[in-house]
Scaffold this active site. Structure first.
Site, PDB file in Angstrom:
ATOM      1  N   ASP A  26      10.783  -8.411  -7.104  1.00 45.78           N
ATOM      2  CA  ASP A  26       9.572  -7.615  -7.295  1.00 45.78           C
ATOM      3  C   ASP A  26       8.455  -8.610  -7.578  1.00 45.78           C
ATOM      4  O   ASP A  26       8.387  -9.186  -8.662  1.00 45.78           O
ATOM      5  CB  ASP A  26       9.772  -6.647  -8.471  1.00 45.78           C
ATOM      6  CG  ASP A  26       8.489  -5.914  -8.847  1.00 45.78           C
ATOM      7  OD1 ASP A  26       7.486  -6.051  -8.117  1.00 45.78           O
ATOM      8  OD2 ASP A  26       8.503  -5.202  -9.866  1.00 45.78           O
ATOM      9  N   LYS A  88      -1.948 -11.424  -6.472  1.00 40.04           N
ATOM     10  CA  LYS A  88      -1.509 -10.370  -5.540  1.00 40.04           C
ATOM     11  C   LYS A  88      -2.685  -9.536  -5.035  1.00 40.04           C
ATOM     12  O   LYS A  88      -2.662  -9.019  -3.934  1.00 40.04           O
ATOM     13  CB  LYS A  88      -0.498  -9.471  -6.256  1.00 40.04           C
ATOM     14  CG  LYS A  88       0.181  -8.444  -5.369  1.00 40.04           C
ATOM     15  CD  LYS A  88       1.263  -7.720  -6.156  1.00 40.04           C
ATOM     16  CE  LYS A  88       1.960  -6.645  -5.343  1.00 40.04           C
ATOM     17  NZ  LYS A  88       3.002  -5.984  -6.159  1.00 40.04           N
ATOM     18  N   GLU A 188       7.641  -0.546  -2.957  1.00 41.79           N
ATOM     19  CA  GLU A 188       8.039  -0.522  -4.370  1.00 41.79           C
ATOM     20  C   GLU A 188       8.555   0.846  -4.833  1.00 41.79           C
ATOM     21  O   GLU A 188       9.633   0.915  -5.438  1.00 41.79           O
ATOM     22  CB  GLU A 188       6.877  -1.020  -5.245  1.00 41.79           C
ATOM     23  CG  GLU A 188       6.729  -2.540  -5.135  1.00 41.79           C
ATOM     24  CD  GLU A 188       5.368  -3.072  -5.560  1.00 41.79           C
ATOM     25  OE1 GLU A 188       4.581  -2.309  -6.151  1.00 41.79           O
ATOM     26  OE2 GLU A 188       5.099  -4.259  -5.293  1.00 41.79           O
ATOM     27  N   ASP A 210       3.967   4.991  -9.539  1.00 46.76           N
ATOM     28  CA  ASP A 210       4.094   3.545  -9.756  1.00 46.76           C
ATOM     29  C   ASP A 210       2.723   2.945 -10.061  1.00 46.76           C
ATOM     30  O   ASP A 210       1.929   2.701  -9.160  1.00 46.76           O
ATOM     31  CB  ASP A 210       4.721   2.919  -8.493  1.00 46.76           C
ATOM     32  CG  ASP A 210       4.889   1.408  -8.604  1.00 46.76           C
ATOM     33  OD1 ASP A 210       4.440   0.816  -9.605  1.00 46.76           O
ATOM     34  OD2 ASP A 210       5.453   0.817  -7.676  1.00 46.76           O
TER      35      ASP A 210
END
Ligand code: ZN
Lengths: 629, 207
Positions: A26, A88, A188, A210
């Protein structure tokens, strides 16, 4: 790498033991996690202190040393200009995008790099987000290798469901730089569902909420007997806990300015205020109030904050998640009442405010029995095992965003609508709008809006060689193919002449193949060895498949061969085995060619026999039908 | 299974031996084969009818995907990976077409040699249908409360179901002209349902 020599006829299927381990990763905005699954049970790989989270923070020292994780985060305040965090958020982004993000990012950008991919100025170096992510991935790979005492060379890497094509490609490139083969990019929320579904053997419709450090995803899935079918997904790839940190930090700085007056804030002071804000946010999930210190211009100031006030600051961001959830439920064509459970993922879902909001949206208490920080990596590890060792579970995912091309008047014509199951291939025909037009520019975009400039530009290419025809006569067929990783390939052809062009969609904000090759050279001391051994491994897989196929054919049809012919084939198989053992790719390729030559007659006779026996059972009319196909 | 299915033979790309053109895997070497040019019903092992049991369709789809999805081929050779992607893509297209009544009706009309063009956004040349659609659209435009929109949507929904029943009857009677006519009507009913749904969420969001 060592290969054992096998007796002819005993060549085994490629052995898992020959390969390194396959892990689940992850790669988060704030923290990353690596996990490994064995026999259907996944384990998060931890440090000596039992911590599973590796902060996605990289420190670049002047001497070129690279440190990732807690140690890098500690350097954030000492040497802010040597540390990169939240990278990211920049994956797959172009310099153009930063105008909208400016001010919210803890980076110093290399402004000289104009157009194309964003570059960061760190410790006197210029780095792409891909390289920084590769450094994080490399650290995770090493963590796994140290924990297991084995090499790790393959991974399932998770990406936000709402990541666009550019960000997915950038993630895959980063893995390549880190020496990891990407088995699959998994969304994810889908990975989280996998971790839950297998544990709870749940059936029915589930929502996965999420909220990570920098991205928000919500997916609606149907789980049934090992099948995870995503019905709809949505999100915001620039919405997360980071935004709340910023809101709190700005609140502290504004309070300070009201007392001590306005001053210019340095990069280090801003990072320190952000760090204090993050601590405040985390503390206030468990407490009602507290006091935090920031330091500007050498003067510390104290700031009291209650949970209520913090929630007021965070509310605008959390409200945005509610609107997105409602839209996704509508896209899935279901009612809120149809949803049987809501899974919470991401560190930001620890906030009581978020939990209340989720309960309000879905009308039920959310599930969070798996650590929301680790659940995604657990799912990724399970999928890595499924892909390498095998499994009965099936993940059926969708495209998060519509894909289309630009037409007259800057209007987007959608070719693949969002939430289409992948892999998918869809084609649309377009035509020329001028007499004698021999080239056509094709602009591929991603997004839901109708105008080109409101969507994300993925690539541009020109289809040339269109025959000279009147306007509207040419028939240009543009085919979009999205693979199981969610990556797009576009091809275009002119129907009357067959002029064809294929493009892997890389350009707009990606790295070119040359840049990639140069980075591989620079970043991996053993880049060449690494490439060579990967190509060799692929060739061996192919060679073993060929040998197994010939052996299977010999089992059923060996009566078609004379003893001498049979011997030639056996020898050719032995040569392939020897070539594999010799560790020489060219030798394997040559041995495979010899095997192909030695089996040519055999294949022809088998086809003859097959067609004859098919004919024996068919009437003449049916044969005509068959040949007409 | 249809026993008289054409037993055309092609060459397996992997072992080079004979393999039935419609086989998913070679019976000798086990290699996955390309998807081949077969219709959506055959691909999912369903009989070619407008009346499709959606649960069975989904079971068939999951069953084929379990064997052919690229995730099953992650450790295989490049060629096998590519073929499995083509297979999974073909399965998705077949499933998406057959599970949707409108797409299914249009597809079946094509199979029966009576194609209708659903993408054509030309004028409705059926006077009755035109008048009906104009009236409904007006009613939707004038609706201001969620209750009004919901009532219209419910009325439309029952017409969608009735229309599907009539399409089924037309196919079963072999009346393709009627089936085509009703399919175009279904297209407008579905479109109106979408607009009603969009309007419903607009009305709810801006009370
Ligand atoms: Zn074969």
């Amino acid at each position: 790498m060592l290969f054992q020599l096998h007796e002819p006829g005993e060549t085994p299927a490629p052995h898992e033991s020959e390969r390194g381990l396959a892990v689940g990763i992850d790669l988060g905005t704030t923290n990353s996690v690596v996990a490994l699954a064995r026999d259907g049970a996944a384990e998060v790989l931890r440090d000596r202190d039992g911590g599973g989270l590796v902060p996605s923070v990289v420190h670049y020292a002047d001497d070129g040393a690279v440190v990732v994780g807690q140690d890098a985060r500690r350097m954030l305040l000492e040497q802010p200009d040597h540390v990169v965090s939240s990278v990211k958020r920049l994956m797959g982004r172009g310099t153009e995008d930063l105008k909208t993000l400016a001010g919210t990012l803890p980076f110093k950008l290399d402004v000289a790099a104009d157009g194309g991919m964003v570059r960061l100025a760190v410790a006197g170096r210029t780095l792409t987000p891909v390289e920084v992510s590769a450094d994080i991935l490399r650290a995770l790979r090493i963590r796994a290798e140290l924990a297991q005492g084995k090499s790790v060379d393959r991974a399932v890497i998770t990406v936000p469901a709402y990541f666009d094509d550019g960000a997915r490609t950038a993630t895959k490139d980063a893995a390549r730089l880190a020496g990891l083969e990407v088995l699959r990019l998994v969304n994810e929320p889908t990975a989280a569902a996998l971790a839950y579904g297998l544990d709870n053997s749940s059936e029915g419709l589930y929502a996965v909420f999420d909220l990570g450090g920098g991205t928000f995803d919500v997916s609606i899935l149907r789980m049934e007997k090992g099948v995870f079918q995503v019905r709809a997904t949505g999100g915001d790839s620039a919405l997360g806990g980071d935004d709340i940190d910023h809101a709190i930090a700005e609140h502290f700085l504004a309070e300070r300015a009201a007392i001590h007056g306005e001053v210019a804030i340095t990069e280090g002071e801003a990072k320190q205020a952000l760090a204090a804000a993050r601590v405040a946010k985390e503390c206030l999930s468990g407490r009602q109030d507290g006091e935090w210190v920031i330091e500007v211009d050498g003067k510390p100031s104290r700031h009291a904050l209650t949970r209520d006030r913090m929630e007021e600051l965070a509310a605008p961001w959390i409200d945005r998640t509610a609107a997105i959830c409602r839209a996704v439920i509508e896209d899935a064509g279901i009612e809120v009442a149809d949803i049987q459970g809501v899974v919470l993922v991401g560190g930001s879902t620890r906030m009581p405010l978020v939990r209340r909001k989720v309960k309000e949206i879905f009308g039920r208490e959310p599930l969070s029995d798996i650590n929301p920080d680790e659940v995604v990596a657990v799912g990724a590890a399970l999928q890595a095992e499924a892909l390498t060792v095998g499994s009965d579970t099936l993940l059926l995912d969708v495209t998060p965003l519509s894909l289309g091309i630009e037409t007259m008047g800057n209007i987007v014509e959608k070719v693949i609508p969002r939430n289409t199951p992948i892999p998918v291939a869809m084609a649309q025909e377009f035509t020329t709008y001028q007499d004698g037009q021999t080239a056509m520019s094709i602009h591929v975009v991603q997004g839901e809006r109708e105008m080109v400039d409101q969507c994300r530009s993925l690539a541009r290419f020109v289809l040339r060689g269109i025959p000279n025809m009147a306007a509207g006569a040419a028939r240009i067929r543009v085919t979009f193919t999205v693979d199981a990783d969610g990556l797009l390939t576009v091809s275009a052809s002119e129907a009357t002449t067959g002029v064809e062009q294929q493009v892997a969609v890389k350009p707009s904000y990606g790295l070119t193949e040359d840049e990639m090759a140069a980075m591989l050279r620079d970043s991996l001391v053993h880049a060449k060895d690494d490439m060579t051994s990967r190509l060799f491994a692929e060739t061996v897989v192919e060679a073993r498949r060929s040998v197994l196929a010939v052996q299977a054919a010999l089992k059923v049809d060996s009566d078609l061969l004379s003893d001498a012919e049979r011997q030639d084939i056996d020898v050719a198989i032995l040569r392939v085995d020897q070539a594999i053992a010799s560790n020489d790719r060219d030798a394997v390729t040559a041995a495979m060619e010899s095997l192909e030559a030695a089996t040519k007659i055999f294949a022809e006779r088998r086809m003859d026999r097959g067609i004859r026996s098919a004919l024996a059972g068919m009437t003449v009319e049916k044969l005509d039908d068959a040949l007409g196909e | 299974m249809n026993v008289s299915a054409v037993a055309a033979v092609t060459s397996c790309w992997s072992c080079k031996g004979p393999v039935a053109a419609r086989a998913l895997f070679c019976s000798v070497c086990g290699a996955v084969q390309g998807p081949g040019a077969i219709d959506h019903y055959t691909r999912l092992g369903m009989s070619p009818s407008f009346d499709v049991d959606l649960d069975e369709l989904q079971r068939q789809y999951f069953g084929f995907q379990r064997r052919l999805h690229p995730d099953r081929f992650a450790a295989k050779s490049g060629k096998e990976k590519a073929l499995s992607q083509l297979q999974a893509t073909a399965l998705n297209e077949a499933y998406e077409t057959l599970k949707d009544p409108l797409k299914r009706a249009a597809y079946l009309l094509g199979l029966r040699g009576h194609p209708v063009d659903l993408t054509a956004c030309g004028t409705i040349n059926d006077r009755e249908l035109l008048m009906e659609q104009m009236e409904k659209r007006e009613a939707l435009a004038e609706a201001t409360t969620p209750e009004q929109v919901a009532k219209l949507a419910m009325g439309n929904e029952s017409e969608v179901i009735a229309c599907q029943c009539h399409i089924s009857a037309a196919f079963n009677a072999g009346n393709l002209d009627e089936a085509a006519h009703l399919t175009i009507r279904l297209k407008y009913l579905v479109k109106l349902a979408e607009e009603a749904r969009a309007k419903k969420s607009r009305v709810i969001r801006t009370p």
